[in-house]
Design a protein around this motif. Structure first.
Motif, PDB file in Angstrom:
ATOM      1  N   LEU A  58      26.259  -7.070-119.648  1.00 39.65           N
ATOM      2  CA  LEU A  58      27.468  -7.254-120.439  1.00 39.65           C
ATOM      3  C   LEU A  58      27.137  -7.105-121.922  1.00 39.65           C
ATOM      4  O   LEU A  58      25.967  -7.255-122.326  1.00 39.65           O
ATOM      5  CB  LEU A  58      28.037  -8.657-120.218  1.00 39.65           C
ATOM      6  CG  LEU A  58      28.882  -8.916-118.980  1.00 39.65           C
ATOM      7  CD1 LEU A  58      29.085 -10.419-118.814  1.00 39.65           C
ATOM      8  CD2 LEU A  58      30.225  -8.209-119.093  1.00 39.65           C
ATOM      9  N   PRO A  59      28.126  -6.836-122.759  1.00 41.49           N
ATOM     10  CA  PRO A  59      27.872  -6.828-124.201  1.00 41.49           C
ATOM     11  C   PRO A  59      27.318  -8.177-124.668  1.00 41.49           C
ATOM     12  O   PRO A  59      27.641  -9.223-124.104  1.00 41.49           O
ATOM     13  CB  PRO A  59      29.257  -6.561-124.811  1.00 41.49           C
ATOM     14  CG  PRO A  59      30.034  -5.917-123.726  1.00 41.49           C
ATOM     15  CD  PRO A  59      29.530  -6.515-122.443  1.00 41.49           C
ATOM     16  N   SER A  60      26.499  -8.125-125.695  1.00 39.88           N
ATOM     17  CA  SER A  60      25.975  -9.357-126.289  1.00 39.88           C
ATOM     18  C   SER A  60      26.960  -9.938-127.292  1.00 39.88           C
ATOM     19  O   SER A  60      27.038 -11.144-127.481  1.00 39.88           O
ATOM     20  CB  SER A  60      24.636  -9.085-126.974  1.00 39.88           C
ATOM     21  OG  SER A  60      23.657  -8.725-126.019  1.00 39.88           O
ATOM     22  N   TYR A  61      27.707  -9.055-127.948  1.00 40.47           N
ATOM     23  CA  TYR A  61      28.729  -9.466-128.904  1.00 40.47           C
ATOM     24  C   TYR A  61      29.910  -8.515-128.792  1.00 40.47           C
ATOM     25  O   TYR A  61      29.730  -7.303-128.602  1.00 40.47           O
ATOM     26  CB  TYR A  61      28.216  -9.405-130.352  1.00 40.47           C
ATOM     27  CG  TYR A  61      27.062 -10.318-130.659  1.00 40.47           C
ATOM     28  CD1 TYR A  61      27.275 -11.622-131.095  1.00 40.47           C
ATOM     29  CD2 TYR A  61      25.741  -9.877-130.534  1.00 40.47           C
ATOM     30  CE1 TYR A  61      26.218 -12.474-131.384  1.00 40.47           C
ATOM     31  CE2 TYR A  61      24.677 -10.716-130.823  1.00 40.47           C
ATOM     32  CZ  TYR A  61      24.923 -12.010-131.241  1.00 40.47           C
ATOM     33  OH  TYR A  61      23.864 -12.840-131.526  1.00 40.47           O
ATOM     34  N   VAL A  62      31.118  -9.047-128.900  1.00 38.71           N
ATOM     35  CA  VAL A  62      32.317  -8.235-129.113  1.00 38.71           C
ATOM     36  C   VAL A  62      32.816  -8.594-130.500  1.00 38.71           C
ATOM     37  O   VAL A  62      33.077  -9.765-130.787  1.00 38.71           O
ATOM     38  CB  VAL A  62      33.402  -8.510-128.053  1.00 38.71           C
ATOM     39  CG1 VAL A  62      34.673  -7.730-128.396  1.00 38.71           C
ATOM     40  CG2 VAL A  62      32.904  -8.123-126.666  1.00 38.71           C
ATOM     41  N   LEU A  63      32.906  -7.601-131.365  1.00 40.55           N
ATOM     42  CA  LEU A  63      33.231  -7.871-132.759  1.00 40.55           C
ATOM     43  C   LEU A  63      34.659  -8.379-132.922  1.00 40.55           C
ATOM     44  O   LEU A  63      35.453  -8.381-131.985  1.00 40.55           O
ATOM     45  CB  LEU A  63      33.004  -6.612-133.589  1.00 40.55           C
ATOM     46  CG  LEU A  63      31.580  -6.014-133.538  1.00 40.55           C
ATOM     47  CD1 LEU A  63      31.420  -4.932-134.586  1.00 40.55           C
ATOM     48  CD2 LEU A  63      30.500  -7.082-133.696  1.00 40.55           C
ATOM     49  N   ALA A  64      34.966  -8.795-134.136  1.00 40.97           N
ATOM     50  CA  ALA A  64      36.247  -9.449-134.406  1.00 40.97           C
ATOM     51  C   ALA A  64      37.442  -8.553-134.119  1.00 40.97           C
ATOM     52  O   ALA A  64      38.550  -9.053-133.890  1.00 40.97           O
ATOM     53  CB  ALA A  64      36.287  -9.922-135.861  1.00 40.97           C
ATOM     54  N   ASP A  65      37.234  -7.224-134.083  1.00 47.00           N
ATOM     55  CA  ASP A  65      38.347  -6.328-133.777  1.00 47.00           C
ATOM     56  C   ASP A  65      38.749  -6.367-132.309  1.00 47.00           C
ATOM     57  O   ASP A  65      39.759  -5.796-131.907  1.00 47.00           O
ATOM     58  CB  ASP A  65      38.033  -4.895-134.200  1.00 47.00           C
ATOM     59  CG  ASP A  65      36.816  -4.303-133.472  1.00 47.00           C
ATOM     60  OD1 ASP A  65      36.372  -4.871-132.447  1.00 47.00           O
ATOM     61  OD2 ASP A  65      36.310  -3.261-133.931  1.00 47.00           O
ATOM     62  N   GLY A  66      37.931  -7.063-131.476  1.00 46.02           N
ATOM     63  CA  GLY A  66      38.241  -7.210-130.060  1.00 46.02           C
ATOM     64  C   GLY A  66      37.943  -5.988-129.223  1.00 46.02           C
ATOM     65  O   GLY A  66      38.204  -5.985-128.008  1.00 46.02           O
ATOM     66  N   ALA A  67      37.373  -4.946-129.833  1.00 42.72           N
ATOM     67  CA  ALA A  67      37.122  -3.705-129.103  1.00 42.72           C
ATOM     68  C   ALA A  67      35.680  -3.224-129.206  1.00 42.72           C
ATOM     69  O   ALA A  67      35.133  -2.691-128.234  1.00 42.72           O
ATOM     70  CB  ALA A  67      38.062  -2.610-129.609  1.00 42.72           C
ATOM     71  N   THR A  68      35.057  -3.387-130.383  1.00 44.17           N
ATOM     72  CA  THR A  68      33.696  -2.898-130.579  1.00 44.17           C
ATOM     73  C   THR A  68      32.700  -3.802-129.858  1.00 44.17           C
ATOM     74  O   THR A  68      32.646  -5.005-130.122  1.00 44.17           O
ATOM     75  CB  THR A  68      33.344  -2.833-132.077  1.00 44.17           C
ATOM     76  OG1 THR A  68      34.347  -2.080-132.761  1.00 44.17           O
ATOM     77  CG2 THR A  68      31.990  -2.197-132.284  1.00 44.17           C
TER      78      THR A  68
END
Length: 371
Positions: A58-68
């Protein structure tokens, strides 16, 4: 058909919770992790499908834009080495012995979660090193609890902590929220050092008389040149404001900034390390550029000595929060004084000698005072 991006995001939030990423968290993740679409020859959709199939983490972080989505920085190379996403699990498990496969499977699950964000390089080797180091730290701190005078245990503990320190990242305020407790570095490095290895944190500087004369006392002959070194340090500390106060009546120059500051340990490892080359420090997450993406100005680690071109005494006051930008982290303060005459007395007659600056009571702000 289910949108793979939406499905992966839902799974990510299920694992990590709905805590908000702040701008400083986004900057940190972009700097140290890889964007999902850039990790392999796979398209973003194919990568998302591989995540849903539990072939890659899974991703380690999803940025504040909710998509990156940001993933382990080593993932592309690992997939290539394994021979494809579908072979990654077998490649990963193959780093453990046959009688350790239960441990390997548990580590694979942790790896798959994307939450091994404490490691600079998320590799099986580093995962194994971390397990050994934390086990050794637990055993050795227990020995020191039983016998505080056990010198062998203290030396072994210092070695285990230093080894672990080399492979750990600082992590972020977002990590503190999602893991709901002290970060790995705080519990395994900072707490252990402050509790069991505090004597190792005395301020120390090693240098020679030749270095002091040529790169300190005689390096500059005017105030602006010296102050440019102090301002460069503030730039490298991501300061957005630097105040310089010159008091000619009392011969005092004070330089204050609002940069990230230095912890006690960072002062010893970097500021008091004559010749410390930040750009070559593989364990500094901001070696060549700062967290604000500024190119680093400091090069050879000798600028601090140039302050002795205009001053006999240098007072350093610093405050810092780690991880950087985490306003919930404990504010760490440090203060010391370097006296030119005392340094000269200490190193005279030696090729290289160690000088111990005077520890002071920390004040509120970060500043440099030249007398």
């Amino acid at each position: 058909m289910t949108d793979p991006g939406k499905a992966v995001l839902e799974e990510y939030l299920k694992v990590n919770g709905t805590h908000e990423m702040q701008p400083v968290d986004d900057e940190y993740a972009r700097r140290l992790f890889a964007e999902l679409g850039d990790i392999t020859d796979l398209s973003r959709v194919e990568a998302l499908q591989a995540i849903r199939a539990e072939q890659i983490p899974l991703p380690s972080y999803v940025l504040a834009d909710g998509a990156t989505m940001m993933v382990y920085p080593d993932l592309a190379g690992q997939i290539a080495t394994a021979g494809g996403a579908d072979k990654l699990r077998a490649w990963f498990l193959g780093h453990w012995e046959e009688n350790e496969q239960a441990v390997a499977a548990a580590e694979w699950d942790a790896f798959q979660s994307g939450q091994y964000v404490c490691l600079r390089e998320v590799t099986p080797k580093n995962i194994q090193t971390m397990a050994r180091s934390t086990a050794a730290i637990a055993e050795l701190t227990q020995r020191l609890d039983d016998d505080p005078e056990d010198a062998d245990a203290r030396a072994a503990l210092r070695s285990a902590v230093d080894q672990l320190d080399l492979i750990l990242l600082p992590m972020t305020g977002y990590d503190r929220q999602r893991f709901d407790g002290p970060l790995v570095r705080e519990s395994q490095i900072d707490r252990v050092r402050s509790t069991y290895l505090q004597d190792d944190d005395s301020y120390r500087m090693s240098l020679s008389l030749n270095v002091l004369n040529h790169l300190g006392i005689n390096l500059y002959s005017n105030l602006p040149a010296v102050l440019s070194e102090a301002v460069a340090n503030a730039w490298d500390a991501d300061a957005t404001r630097v105040d310089i106060d010159i008091d000619p009546k009392n011969d005092i120059v004070t330089v204050s900034d609002n940069g990230i500051g230095m912890t006690r340990r960072e002062i010893n490892q970097r500021y008091l390390n004559v010749g410390y080359r930040r750009r070559e420090d593989q364990h500094n997450v901001a070696a060549s550029s700062t967290m604000r993406n500024r190119p680093v100005m400091g090069r050879k680690g000798i600028g601090k000595l140039s302050l002795f071109s205009i001053a006999k005494t240098i007072t350093v006051q610093s405050r810092a929060r780690r991880p950087i930008g985490d306003t919930s982290a404990t504010l760490q303060r440090a203060a010391l004084e370097l006296d030119l005459d005392a340094i000269m007395d200490q190193i005279k007659g030696h090729d290289v000698a160690t000088y111990e600056p005077t520890e002071l009571t920390p004040r509120v702000s970060s500043k440099l005072i030249l007398l």
